[in-house]
Design a protein around this motif. Sequence first.
Motif, PDB file in Angstrom:
ATOM      1  N   LEU A 152      46.481  27.046  31.699  1.00  0.00           N
ATOM      2  CA  LEU A 152      47.051  26.273  32.792  1.00  0.00           C
ATOM      3  C   LEU A 152      47.360  24.843  32.462  1.00  0.00           C
ATOM      4  O   LEU A 152      46.356  24.308  31.958  1.00  0.00           O
ATOM      5  CB  LEU A 152      45.869  26.591  33.831  1.00  0.00           C
ATOM      6  N   PRO A 153      48.564  24.352  33.118  1.00  0.00           N
ATOM      7  CA  PRO A 153      48.638  22.797  33.209  1.00  0.00           C
ATOM      8  C   PRO A 153      47.294  22.208  33.847  1.00  0.00           C
ATOM      9  O   PRO A 153      46.983  21.237  33.414  1.00  0.00           O
ATOM     10  CB  PRO A 153      49.753  22.605  33.732  1.00  0.00           C
ATOM     11  N   GLN A 154      46.916  22.745  34.897  1.00  0.00           N
ATOM     12  CA  GLN A 154      45.908  22.184  35.937  1.00  0.00           C
ATOM     13  C   GLN A 154      44.445  22.454  35.200  1.00  0.00           C
ATOM     14  O   GLN A 154      44.087  23.400  34.650  1.00  0.00           O
ATOM     15  CB  GLN A 154      45.977  23.110  37.097  1.00  0.00           C
ATOM     16  N   ASP A 169      52.016  22.790  43.828  1.00  0.00           N
ATOM     17  CA  ASP A 169      51.100  21.928  44.783  1.00  0.00           C
ATOM     18  C   ASP A 169      49.575  22.043  44.331  1.00  0.00           C
ATOM     19  O   ASP A 169      48.917  20.977  44.584  1.00  0.00           O
ATOM     20  CB  ASP A 169      51.084  22.672  46.276  1.00  0.00           C
ATOM     21  N   ILE A 170      49.542  22.929  43.319  1.00  0.00           N
ATOM     22  CA  ILE A 170      48.060  23.176  43.022  1.00  0.00           C
ATOM     23  C   ILE A 170      47.609  22.045  41.936  1.00  0.00           C
ATOM     24  O   ILE A 170      48.400  22.054  40.892  1.00  0.00           O
ATOM     25  CB  ILE A 170      47.665  24.391  42.493  1.00  0.00           C
ATOM     26  N   GLN A 171      46.544  21.156  41.965  1.00  0.00           N
ATOM     27  CA  GLN A 171      46.439  20.367  40.989  1.00  0.00           C
ATOM     28  C   GLN A 171      45.019  20.662  40.425  1.00  0.00           C
ATOM     29  O   GLN A 171      44.715  20.112  39.108  1.00  0.00           O
ATOM     30  CB  GLN A 171      46.074  18.907  41.658  1.00  0.00           C
ATOM     31  N   VAL A 172      44.096  21.262  40.800  1.00  0.00           N
ATOM     32  CA  VAL A 172      42.866  21.885  40.226  1.00  0.00           C
ATOM     33  C   VAL A 172      42.430  23.219  40.663  1.00  0.00           C
ATOM     34  O   VAL A 172      42.905  23.678  41.694  1.00  0.00           O
ATOM     35  CB  VAL A 172      41.726  20.936  40.703  1.00  0.00           C
ATOM     36  N   VAL A 173      41.803  24.110  39.760  1.00  0.00           N
ATOM     37  CA  VAL A 173      41.457  25.364  40.084  1.00  0.00           C
ATOM     38  C   VAL A 173      40.204  25.466  39.766  1.00  0.00           C
ATOM     39  O   VAL A 173      39.596  24.890  38.903  1.00  0.00           O
ATOM     40  CB  VAL A 173      42.328  26.515  38.909  1.00  0.00           C
ATOM     41  N   GLU A 185      43.888  25.158  49.101  1.00  0.00           N
ATOM     42  CA  GLU A 185      43.627  24.166  50.152  1.00  0.00           C
ATOM     43  C   GLU A 185      43.826  22.767  49.453  1.00  0.00           C
ATOM     44  O   GLU A 185      42.674  22.584  48.748  1.00  0.00           O
ATOM     45  CB  GLU A 185      42.380  24.475  50.778  1.00  0.00           C
ATOM     46  N   GLU A 186      44.225  22.197  50.190  1.00  0.00           N
ATOM     47  CA  GLU A 186      44.527  20.358  49.666  1.00  0.00           C
ATOM     48  C   GLU A 186      44.631  20.492  48.226  1.00  0.00           C
ATOM     49  O   GLU A 186      44.074  19.548  47.602  1.00  0.00           O
ATOM     50  CB  GLU A 186      43.127  19.845  50.232  1.00  0.00           C
ATOM     51  N   GLY A 187      45.337  21.092  47.728  1.00  0.00           N
ATOM     52  CA  GLY A 187      45.874  21.016  46.240  1.00  0.00           C
ATOM     53  C   GLY A 187      44.858  21.615  45.324  1.00  0.00           C
ATOM     54  O   GLY A 187      45.086  21.544  44.089  1.00  0.00           O
ATOM     55  N   ILE A 188      43.942  22.517  45.820  1.00  0.00           N
ATOM     56  CA  ILE A 188      42.870  23.049  45.096  1.00  0.00           C
ATOM     57  C   ILE A 188      42.833  24.591  45.138  1.00  0.00           C
ATOM     58  O   ILE A 188      43.010  25.150  46.554  1.00  0.00           O
ATOM     59  CB  ILE A 188      41.457  22.784  45.469  1.00  0.00           C
ATOM     60  N   ALA A 189      43.003  25.326  44.058  1.00  0.00           N
ATOM     61  CA  ALA A 189      42.992  26.883  44.301  1.00  0.00           C
ATOM     62  C   ALA A 189      41.664  27.447  43.920  1.00  0.00           C
ATOM     63  O   ALA A 189      41.095  26.854  42.958  1.00  0.00           O
ATOM     64  CB  ALA A 189      44.187  27.438  43.333  1.00  0.00           C
ATOM     65  N   THR A 237      40.506  44.750  38.202  1.00  0.00           N
ATOM     66  CA  THR A 237      40.010  43.229  38.524  1.00  0.00           C
ATOM     67  C   THR A 237      40.729  42.284  37.564  1.00  0.00           C
ATOM     68  O   THR A 237      41.098  41.261  38.106  1.00  0.00           O
ATOM     69  CB  THR A 237      38.381  43.008  38.271  1.00  0.00           C
ATOM     70  N   VAL A 238      40.740  42.735  36.370  1.00  0.00           N
ATOM     71  CA  VAL A 238      41.374  41.668  35.350  1.00  0.00           C
ATOM     72  C   VAL A 238      43.059  41.567  35.865  1.00  0.00           C
ATOM     73  O   VAL A 238      43.617  40.584  35.678  1.00  0.00           O
ATOM     74  CB  VAL A 238      41.230  42.411  33.916  1.00  0.00           C
ATOM     75  N   GLU A 239      43.522  42.828  35.901  1.00  0.00           N
ATOM     76  CA  GLU A 239      44.851  42.738  36.652  1.00  0.00           C
ATOM     77  C   GLU A 239      45.266  41.729  37.506  1.00  0.00           C
ATOM     78  O   GLU A 239      46.025  40.828  37.854  1.00  0.00           O
ATOM     79  CB  GLU A 239      45.486  43.970  36.713  1.00  0.00           C
ATOM     80  N   GLU A 240      44.204  41.853  38.708  1.00  0.00           N
ATOM     81  CA  GLU A 240      44.278  40.924  39.914  1.00  0.00           C
ATOM     82  C   GLU A 240      44.153  39.561  39.450  1.00  0.00           C
ATOM     83  O   GLU A 240      44.637  38.596  39.958  1.00  0.00           O
ATOM     84  CB  GLU A 240      43.338  41.287  40.939  1.00  0.00           C
ATOM     85  N   LEU A 241      43.092  39.329  38.545  1.00  0.00           N
ATOM     86  CA  LEU A 241      43.064  37.806  38.197  1.00  0.00           C
ATOM     87  C   LEU A 241      44.152  37.523  37.483  1.00  0.00           C
ATOM     88  O   LEU A 241      44.511  36.117  37.879  1.00  0.00           O
ATOM     89  CB  LEU A 241      41.698  37.949  37.219  1.00  0.00           C
ATOM     90  N   ASN A 242      44.809  38.300  36.860  1.00  0.00           N
ATOM     91  CA  ASN A 242      45.899  37.826  35.814  1.00  0.00           C
ATOM     92  C   ASN A 242      47.228  37.337  37.022  1.00  0.00           C
ATOM     93  O   ASN A 242      47.897  36.359  36.915  1.00  0.00           O
ATOM     94  CB  ASN A 242      46.661  39.031  34.833  1.00  0.00           C
ATOM     95  N   ALA A 243      47.058  38.151  38.067  1.00  0.00           N
ATOM     96  CA  ALA A 243      48.168  38.067  39.020  1.00  0.00           C
ATOM     97  C   ALA A 243      47.938  36.781  39.836  1.00  0.00           C
ATOM     98  O   ALA A 243      48.915  36.112  39.932  1.00  0.00           O
ATOM     99  CB  ALA A 243      48.122  39.149  40.233  1.00  0.00           C
ATOM    100  N   CYS A 244      46.732  36.411  40.046  1.00  0.00           N
ATOM    101  CA  CYS A 244      46.286  34.846  40.612  1.00  0.00           C
ATOM    102  C   CYS A 244      46.750  33.774  39.568  1.00  0.00           C
ATOM    103  O   CYS A 244      47.378  32.851  40.455  1.00  0.00           O
ATOM    104  CB  CYS A 244      44.726  34.854  40.699  1.00  0.00           C
ATOM    105  N   ILE A 245      46.501  33.922  38.307  1.00  0.00           N
ATOM    106  CA  ILE A 245      46.946  32.997  37.359  1.00  0.00           C
ATOM    107  C   ILE A 245      48.580  32.788  37.488  1.00  0.00           C
ATOM    108  O   ILE A 245      49.021  31.650  37.294  1.00  0.00           O
ATOM    109  CB  ILE A 245      46.483  33.398  36.086  1.00  0.00           C
ATOM    110  N   GLY A 246      49.265  33.907  37.775  1.00  0.00           N
ATOM    111  CA  GLY A 246      50.606  33.699  37.892  1.00  0.00           C
ATOM    112  C   GLY A 246      51.221  33.161  39.187  1.00  0.00           C
ATOM    113  O   GLY A 246      52.044  32.116  39.182  1.00  0.00           O
ATOM    114  N   LEU A 247      50.414  33.291  40.184  1.00  0.00           N
ATOM    115  CA  LEU A 247      50.616  32.444  41.390  1.00  0.00           C
ATOM    116  C   LEU A 247      50.167  31.039  41.218  1.00  0.00           C
ATOM    117  O   LEU A 247      51.093  29.912  41.798  1.00  0.00           O
ATOM    118  CB  LEU A 247      49.634  32.608  42.618  1.00  0.00           C
ATOM    119  N   ILE A 248      49.360  30.550  40.426  1.00  0.00           N
ATOM    120  CA  ILE A 248      48.895  29.146  40.103  1.00  0.00           C
ATOM    121  C   ILE A 248      50.047  28.501  39.223  1.00  0.00           C
ATOM    122  O   ILE A 248      50.793  27.469  39.555  1.00  0.00           O
ATOM    123  CB  ILE A 248      47.559  29.151  39.580  1.00  0.00           C
TER     124      ILE A 248
END
Length: 260
Positions: free
Chosen positions: A96-98, A48-52, A11-15, A32-43
């Motif tokens: 992550l860059p962000q 558009d994402i600037q902050v996590v 939302e508004e550049g924030i994941a 859960t670790v696998e799902e967390l890893n998948a989220c990082i892949g999306l980011i």
Amino acid sequence: MEFNNVIYKEEEGIATVMINRPKALNALNPETVEELNACIGLIEKSKDIQVVIVTGSGNTSFVAGADIVAMSNMTPIEGRLFGKMAQDTFTRIENLPQPVIAAVNGYALGGGCELACACDFRYASDNAKFGQPEVGLGVTPGFGGTQRLPRVVGRGQGKEMIYTAKIIDAQKALDIGLVNEVFPQACLMEEVMKTAKLIASKGSIAVQLSKAAINRGLNCDIVTGIAYEDEVFAICFATADQKEGMGAFVEKRKPKFTGQ
């Protein structure tokens, strides 16, 4: 993308990445670790994402640790694979860059403390608890805790926490530099979001290059780190954001950054 144990939203550049296993106090099992890893892949793939923000569901636990039930009967090979999977995921978060903010809303023990330390900085609720209790279970920290925690709080404090397995409260965490700020539980996410939006309002290229320079410098000698800073500083002058930021300063107006 739908997950069973993680809630992910942009939302508004924030994941926001929320560990969501409330019945297990948000403990990290392999799924859960696998799902967390998948989220990082999306980011990583998002432009558009600037902050996590990383947090836990509910108002009791950020991440209470690795799932002991899941680990109790692991073989050495299974334990190594689980530890490596978590280490790799946390390193992806760190790289992550962000900027990544941990919103620690309760227990951050073992893997939870390690996850928080993989983030750029941490805000905590006043009921937060931190610790590395692994030696009390007959194991070492295995998700990066022996390396990141002493780098965050200093060698002596990190060793004391790991060797004694003591759990510390939010005020003690603030005192030793493990967290940047402590807020009432009800205000935590609001305060974290304020900081996230403030970061997002700046030049995103400059923010990300600053993170890259800091991370690079912390892992090398200062001469090499300063040389890298010189390179990223020069790169900024090839961006539209630099022209806009300095132009806005000269013209005494608010800049409108585009991330270009």
